[in-house]
Motif scaffolding. Structure first.
Motif, PDB file in Angstrom:
ATOM      1  N   LYS A 189       0.835  -1.210   0.000  1.00 18.51           N
ATOM      2  CA  LYS A 189       0.000   0.000   0.000  1.00 18.51           C
ATOM      3  C   LYS A 189       0.868   1.257   0.000  1.00 18.51           C
ATOM      4  N   ALA A 190       1.934   1.251   0.774  1.00 20.42           N
ATOM      5  CA  ALA A 190       2.844   2.398   0.782  1.00 20.42           C
ATOM      6  C   ALA A 190       3.524   2.534  -0.578  1.00 20.42           C
ATOM      7  N   ALA A 191       3.898   1.415  -1.180  1.00 20.09           N
ATOM      8  CA  ALA A 191       4.531   1.439  -2.504  1.00 20.09           C
ATOM      9  C   ALA A 191       3.575   2.020  -3.544  1.00 20.09           C
ATOM     10  N   LEU A 192       2.316   1.613  -3.499  1.00 20.44           N
ATOM     11  CA  LEU A 192       1.324   2.163  -4.431  1.00 20.44           C
ATOM     12  C   LEU A 192       1.158   3.664  -4.229  1.00 20.44           C
ATOM     13  N   ALA A 193       1.177   4.101  -2.996  1.00 16.47           N
ATOM     14  CA  ALA A 193       1.077   5.540  -2.709  1.00 16.47           C
ATOM     15  C   ALA A 193       2.274   6.274  -3.311  1.00 16.47           C
ATOM     16  N   TYR A 194       3.470   5.702  -3.181  1.00 17.61           N
ATOM     17  CA  TYR A 194       4.679   6.305  -3.756  1.00 17.61           C
ATOM     18  C   TYR A 194       4.561   6.374  -5.279  1.00 17.61           C
ATOM     19  N   ILE A 195       4.153   5.273  -5.890  1.00 11.96           N
ATOM     20  CA  ILE A 195       3.991   5.216  -7.344  1.00 11.96           C
ATOM     21  C   ILE A 195       2.987   6.268  -7.808  1.00 11.96           C
ATOM     22  N   ASN A 196       1.881   6.384  -7.100  1.00 13.37           N
ATOM     23  CA  ASN A 196       0.866   7.381  -7.462  1.00 13.37           C
ATOM     24  C   ASN A 196       1.376   8.803  -7.250  1.00 13.37           C
ATOM     25  N   GLN A 197       2.044   9.040  -6.134  1.00  8.12           N
ATOM     26  CA  GLN A 197       2.532  10.380  -5.803  1.00  8.12           C
ATOM     27  C   GLN A 197       3.506  10.903  -6.865  1.00  8.12           C
ATOM     28  N   TYR A 198       4.367  10.014  -7.354  1.00  8.83           N
ATOM     29  CA  TYR A 198       5.387  10.422  -8.319  1.00  8.83           C
ATOM     30  C   TYR A 198       5.046  10.007  -9.762  1.00  8.83           C
ATOM     31  N   GLU A 199       3.807   9.533  -9.959  1.00  9.90           N
ATOM     32  CA  GLU A 199       3.309   9.142 -11.288  1.00  9.90           C
ATOM     33  C   GLU A 199       4.275   8.207 -12.010  1.00  9.90           C
ATOM     34  N   LEU A 200       4.605   7.122 -11.350  1.00 11.21           N
ATOM     35  CA  LEU A 200       5.554   6.140 -11.869  1.00 11.21           C
ATOM     36  C   LEU A 200       4.853   4.868 -12.351  1.00 11.21           C
ATOM     37  N   HIS A 201       3.663   5.010 -12.892  1.00 12.78           N
ATOM     38  CA  HIS A 201       2.834   3.866 -13.268  1.00 12.78           C
ATOM     39  C   HIS A 201       3.444   2.991 -14.360  1.00 12.78           C
TER      40      HIS A 201
END
Length: 122
Positions: A77-89
């Motif tokens: 969940k934290a990793a997904l938040a990081y990916i979303n925050q920095y738009e690293l999809h």
């Protein structure tokens, strides 16, 4: 040394170890309400979320065994938040677990498990 101090020391050692292995450290102790990631790094072009477990002995088992399914979910969940925050999809990503064993009068020992678990969407 308290458990918190031991953990922080282990994370510092882990970051140095990972850098020697060629990882580029992007962030340490990324926290959101749902969880935390100890180390976020790039291993070539792969975004790596690293859980660090530090121990001084094996009386509680091998350090990596402490990364339970519940802990994996929190890290995910934290990793997904990081990916979303920095738009690293579009970035490839994986989860590693790094065990750090610190014994008195000995060099720290490291055990890196690459791709230790999959992203959980629960």
């Amino acid at each position: 040394m308290t458990n918190k101090q031991l953990g922080m020391h282990g994370e510092e050692l882990a970051a140095r170890y990972l850098e020697k292995k060629g990882y580029c450290i992007k962030e340490m102790n990324f926290r959101v309400r749902a969880g935390e990631v100890d180390v976020i790094a790039l291993d070539h072009d792969v975004l790596v979320f690293v859980e660090v477990k530090t121990r001084t002995g094996l009386c509680y088992g091998v350090p990596a065994e402490a990364v339970t399914y519940k802990k994996q979910q929190q890290i995910s969940k934290a990793a997904l938040a990081y990916i979303n925050q920095y738009e690293l999809h579009d970035c490839d990503a994986r989860f590693d677990v790094l065990s750090v064993m610190i014994k008195a009068n000995e060099k720290p020992q490291f055990d890196l498990i690459k791709n230790a678990f999959d992203l959980s969407y629960d």
